[in-house]
Structures are given as C-alpha cells and as structure tokens.
Design a protein around this motif. Structure first.
Motif, PDB file in Angstrom:
ATOM      1  N   ARG A 103       0.814  -1.067   0.033  1.00 38.35           N
ATOM      2  CA  ARG A 103      -0.273   0.020   0.506  1.00 38.35           C
ATOM      3  C   ARG A 103       1.054   1.529   0.336  1.00 38.35           C
ATOM      4  N   LEU A 104       0.862   2.166  -1.137  1.00 40.51           N
ATOM      5  CA  LEU A 104       1.369   3.832  -0.994  1.00 40.51           C
ATOM      6  C   LEU A 104       0.574   3.968  -0.045  1.00 40.51           C
ATOM      7  N   VAL A 105       1.423   4.723   1.112  1.00 40.47           N
ATOM      8  CA  VAL A 105       1.029   5.892   2.126  1.00 40.47           C
ATOM      9  C   VAL A 105       0.837   7.161   1.523  1.00 40.47           C
ATOM     10  N   GLY A 106       1.971   7.426   0.270  1.00 37.78           N
ATOM     11  CA  GLY A 106       1.659   9.027   0.118  1.00 37.78           C
ATOM     12  C   GLY A 106       3.432   8.875  -0.687  1.00 37.78           C
ATOM     13  N   ILE A 107       3.004  10.051  -1.537  1.00 41.74           N
ATOM     14  CA  ILE A 107       3.940  10.909  -2.123  1.00 41.74           C
ATOM     15  C   ILE A 107       4.286  11.918  -2.216  1.00 41.74           C
ATOM     16  N   VAL A 108       5.445  12.563  -1.430  1.00 39.83           N
ATOM     17  CA  VAL A 108       6.036  13.217  -1.026  1.00 39.83           C
ATOM     18  C   VAL A 108       6.928  13.709  -2.040  1.00 39.83           C
ATOM     19  N   CYS A 109       6.849  15.021  -2.556  1.00 40.43           N
ATOM     20  CA  CYS A 109       6.958  15.908  -3.014  1.00 40.43           C
ATOM     21  C   CYS A 109       8.201  16.509  -2.920  1.00 40.43           C
ATOM     22  N   ASP A 135      10.190  20.219 -12.242  1.00 39.04           N
ATOM     23  CA  ASP A 135       9.071  19.219 -13.296  1.00 39.04           C
ATOM     24  C   ASP A 135      10.125  17.683 -13.081  1.00 39.04           C
ATOM     25  N   ASP A 136      11.572  17.313 -12.702  1.00 38.34           N
ATOM     26  CA  ASP A 136      12.230  16.414 -12.617  1.00 38.34           C
ATOM     27  C   ASP A 136      11.646  15.442 -11.731  1.00 38.34           C
ATOM     28  N   HIS A 137      11.105  16.286 -10.656  1.00 39.80           N
ATOM     29  CA  HIS A 137      10.883  15.895  -8.897  1.00 39.80           C
ATOM     30  C   HIS A 137       9.621  15.375  -9.402  1.00 39.80           C
ATOM     31  N   VAL A 138       8.935  15.614  -9.788  1.00 40.60           N
ATOM     32  CA  VAL A 138       7.274  15.734 -10.471  1.00 40.60           C
ATOM     33  C   VAL A 138       6.418  15.299 -10.855  1.00 40.60           C
ATOM     34  N   ASP A 139       6.878  14.427 -12.264  1.00 42.73           N
ATOM     35  CA  ASP A 139       6.562  14.877 -13.661  1.00 42.73           C
ATOM     36  C   ASP A 139       5.975  13.698 -13.701  1.00 42.73           C
ATOM     37  N   ALA A 140       5.964  12.531 -12.860  1.00 46.70           N
ATOM     38  CA  ALA A 140       4.997  11.405 -12.613  1.00 46.70           C
ATOM     39  C   ALA A 140       4.596  10.920 -11.437  1.00 46.70           C
TER      40      ALA A 140
END
Length: 210
Positions: free
Chosen positions: A57-63, A68-73
């Motif tokens: 279970r993926l509990v979060g995607i922290v930025c 853009d190279d850190h958040v594009d996906a």
C-alpha cells in the motif's frame, strides 16, 4: 527497532525551467516494509516506481519540491495507486507549470510528521532551491532526505527562477547542519553524503556564492 527498509531507484528524464531543458538522472527513495511504502520524489517513470513499490500500500507521494523532474510522474503514480501527493504550498506556482489543473492532495508544513512502516519523518521547510523546498528527517533511519537542497559537495542550484542563494544557505545552516553529524544525506541527484562531511565547508560555499 524498525523493520523498514530503504529502496533506491535512479530514473532518467529532463528538467525544464526558464526556457532551457537539461537531461537529468534523479534519485527516487522508497521507505517501507512488506505492507506499506512511501515514495519521495516520483521522478520520470511511474511504471518503474510502481514496480518497486509492488503490491504494498502506497501511503503517500512526497515531493521535496516541485521542479518538473521531481514531480513529473507523481499524478500517474497517484492515479494507479490511490496515494495522495504531498507538496509544500509555497511551491504550488512551480507545480502548476507542470500539472495545471491537477492540484496536490495535501500540504506539507514545517514540523509535520509523515509515518510509514513505523518510521516517522519530520518535514523541514528548507527554502532556497525553491520557495517550498522541504527535507525529511528520519531519525530512526539515521537519515535526511534532502531533495535538491544539499548535495555531496554543496548546496543545490539557485541560478534560476524561484530560487535564492542566501536563503538556501540559511536553510542548510539552520535546518540540516544542526542534525547529528553521522546523519546520512540522501540527495535528489547523485551520491549520498553525511551532515558531518558537508558542515566544514559552509564558509567555502558562501565565499563561492553559488
């Protein structure tokens, strides 16, 4: 004693800002155990990141910040896993350059804690590379995830829009170099370092001015 482990991917793509585009390799960090995981910086390749997460279970995607190279996906990974995207609100203007019309799901704030697999990560707001840049300190892992705030050999770049050199120096001095010297710094690009390895060089960085 935590049972959490740290997985590391390197993904490749581009970084674009201020009219320029550069090829980059990014570090993607996944903290978790056999049941759940947390992704720090969903860069470039949602398929590869999802494969590394597996059936957990993926509990979060922290930025750590919204270049853009850190958040594009991030949106694609969120769509396939149902995990929320977390970003400091000061980086929303940068986020909107890449993902207009798709807001992050939750705000990161200085001092907030994020938990996964028995590990508590404390959000450290470290502006300078960008206004909403954050690092995540995980004492149980003896580590800090620094995004592009601190690298092996010095601070992150501050030559482009939304960045400021004196601000990043203040962030590093006050928020990162005060951590225990043995703390491992897991960076957004390139190799790990430690707080103790970088701390003696602060004045050199200031003298260089970049």
């Amino acid at each position: 004693m935590t049972t959490a482990r740290l997985d590391h991917l390197v993904t490749s793509g581009t970084f674009s800002l201020d009219g320029g585009t550069w090829d980059v390799d990014n570090n993607v960090w996944i903290i978790g155990d056999d049941a759940e995981a947390l992704v720090i910086d969903a860069a470039h390749d949602a398929d590869a990141i999802a494969a590394a997460v597996g059936d957990r279970r993926l509990v979060g995607i922290v930025c750590t910040h919204a270049h853009d190279d850190h958040v594009d996906a991030a949106p694609a990974l969120a769509a396939r896993t149902g995990a929320p995207i977390l970003l400091h609100p000061a980086d929303r203007p940068l986020w909107d350059l890449t993902h207009p019309g798709r807001a992050p799901d939750a705000d990161l704030a200085d001092g907030r804690t994020v938990r996964v697999a028995g590990v508590e990560l404390t959000v450290l707001h470290t502006p300078g590379h960008s206004p909403g840049a954050v690092c995540l300190h995980a004492p149980a892992l003896g580590a800090v995830f620094s995004g592009d705030t601190l690298f092996q050999g010095g601070p992150g770049a501050t030559g482009r829009s939304f960045s400021d050199f004196p601000t990043i120096i203040d962030s590093i001095r006050g928020r990162l170099l005060t951590l225990p010297p043995e703390t491992v710094v897991h960076t957004g690009h390139g190799d790990d370092t430690t707080v103790g390895a970088e701390a003696p060089h602060l004045e050199e960085w200031i003298a260089r001015g970049h």
